[in-house]
Every structure is written in structure tokens, then in C-alpha cells.
Scaffold this active site. Sequence first.
Site, mmCIF file in Angstrom:
data_model
loop_
_atom_site.group_PDB
_atom_site.id
_atom_site.type_symbol
_atom_site.label_atom_id
_atom_site.label_comp_id
_atom_site.label_asym_id
_atom_site.label_seq_id
_atom_site.Cartn_x
_atom_site.Cartn_y
_atom_site.Cartn_z
ATOM 1 N N ILE A 1 -35.630 45.433 -17.004
ATOM 2 C CA ILE A 1 -34.700 44.411 -16.540
ATOM 3 C C ILE A 1 -35.445 43.136 -16.155
ATOM 4 C CG2 ILE A 1 -34.732 45.425 -14.215
ATOM 5 C CD1 ILE A 1 -31.766 44.535 -13.921
ATOM 6 N N CYS A 2 -34.780 42.004 -16.283
ATOM 7 C CA CYS A 2 -35.281 40.695 -15.877
ATOM 8 C C CYS A 2 -36.439 40.268 -16.777
ATOM 9 C CB CYS A 2 -35.660 40.704 -14.401
ATOM 10 S SG CYS A 2 -35.964 39.074 -13.690
ATOM 11 N N ALA A 3 -37.627 40.114 -16.225
ATOM 12 C CA ALA A 3 -38.793 39.745 -17.029
ATOM 13 C C ALA A 3 -39.476 40.960 -17.642
ATOM 14 C CB ALA A 3 -39.795 38.966 -16.172
ATOM 15 N N SER B 1 -31.862 44.356 -19.580
ATOM 16 C CA SER B 1 -30.861 43.670 -18.771
ATOM 17 C C SER B 1 -31.427 42.354 -18.261
ATOM 18 C CB SER B 1 -30.429 44.566 -17.615
ATOM 19 O OG SER B 1 -29.329 44.038 -16.932
#
Length: 186
Positions: A101-103, A151
Site C-alpha cells: 500500500i501507498c509507496a 492500494s
Amino acid sequence: MPKALVILADGFEELEAAAPITVLRRAGVEVTVAGLHDQPVRGSRGLTFVPDAPLEWVADQPFDLVVLPGGMPGTLNLRNSSLVSHVLRVAQQRGVAIAAICAAPTVLAAMGFLQGRRATAHASVRAELSLAGAELVPDRPVVTDGKFVTSQGAGTAVEFALELVRLLAGHAKAADVARGMMLDPA
């Protein structure tokens, strides 16, 4: 009972770790939280999590899912860990689900796992996924392609976690967990 491994590195985003850990546990998944070192792990917003074990102790155990929270510099710390790379390569070879998720999807992209796959990430790192050959899906908060789940960030962490429950335990279980958390299970 399915088993999940959540890997924490200093500088991880707290919501992106807490949501998968708690939502998966609500679903009856056995979750092991592992830190890169044998000590508490400090998040990017100053919260400290105490892992169940250092990653080296559990690296060779069988899991059904490996989860990478994002955050900075947590993602860079995950990416620079040869042990994390080992765990992910073994998981991929075994056909284990891998979620980021994210980075953190950039960790998967750097390893070549997202080439030709649909994926998403935080807006600040999406170009890196495209350069690695991923088919970017920027308008979806969570994207599943085969055994890979990606995500966008902290705001999508619960939706991400529920997708992981769907993957491991099915739609009905995810809906039950969502209802228990007062979320619309749609």
C-alpha cells in the site's frame, strides 16, 4: 486458518499497518507482525509498534499473505533490506499473495513483480510503477491482479484490508467483518 505476515520498517505509515493487522485478525487470520530488527518499530507519525518477532526469526515460515505497509522512509527501508527481498521472492515462488500500500508497491515494482500487472499506489510514486512496466490504475483505491494487491494510501487502508480478507477468507467473511466495523459491506 490462513496466516499473514506484516513487515514493519522504521518510518512505516501507522494506518497502513494497523488496518490490515486488525482487520485480518477480526477475520480470524493468524497475523505475525515482524520488524526488520529485534526492537520496537517507530512509524512515520511517531507511533511505536512492538512486533511479534524480528523478520529473521519468521522469514522462512509458510504464510498465505505478505503485507508491506508504505510510508516514508519505511518503504525505502523495506526496499533496501535483502531479507525483505528474500521473503518476497520466496513468497512469489510459492504463489503466496503479496500486498503493498501507498509507496510500498514500488518495492514490488523494483523486483519486477508488477511488470504487465494492473496496480495502483500513492500518487507520488505512480510513475515509478509505470516505468517498471505496471499497468497503472490510478482511479481505483485497491487493485487486485492475481496474487498481488496494491492500494493508494492511508485513506484506503481499511478497504485494502477488507480486500485482503476477501482474498484469504472470501466475500462473506469480508462482509461480516465490515458489518462488525459498522461499514457498508458492499
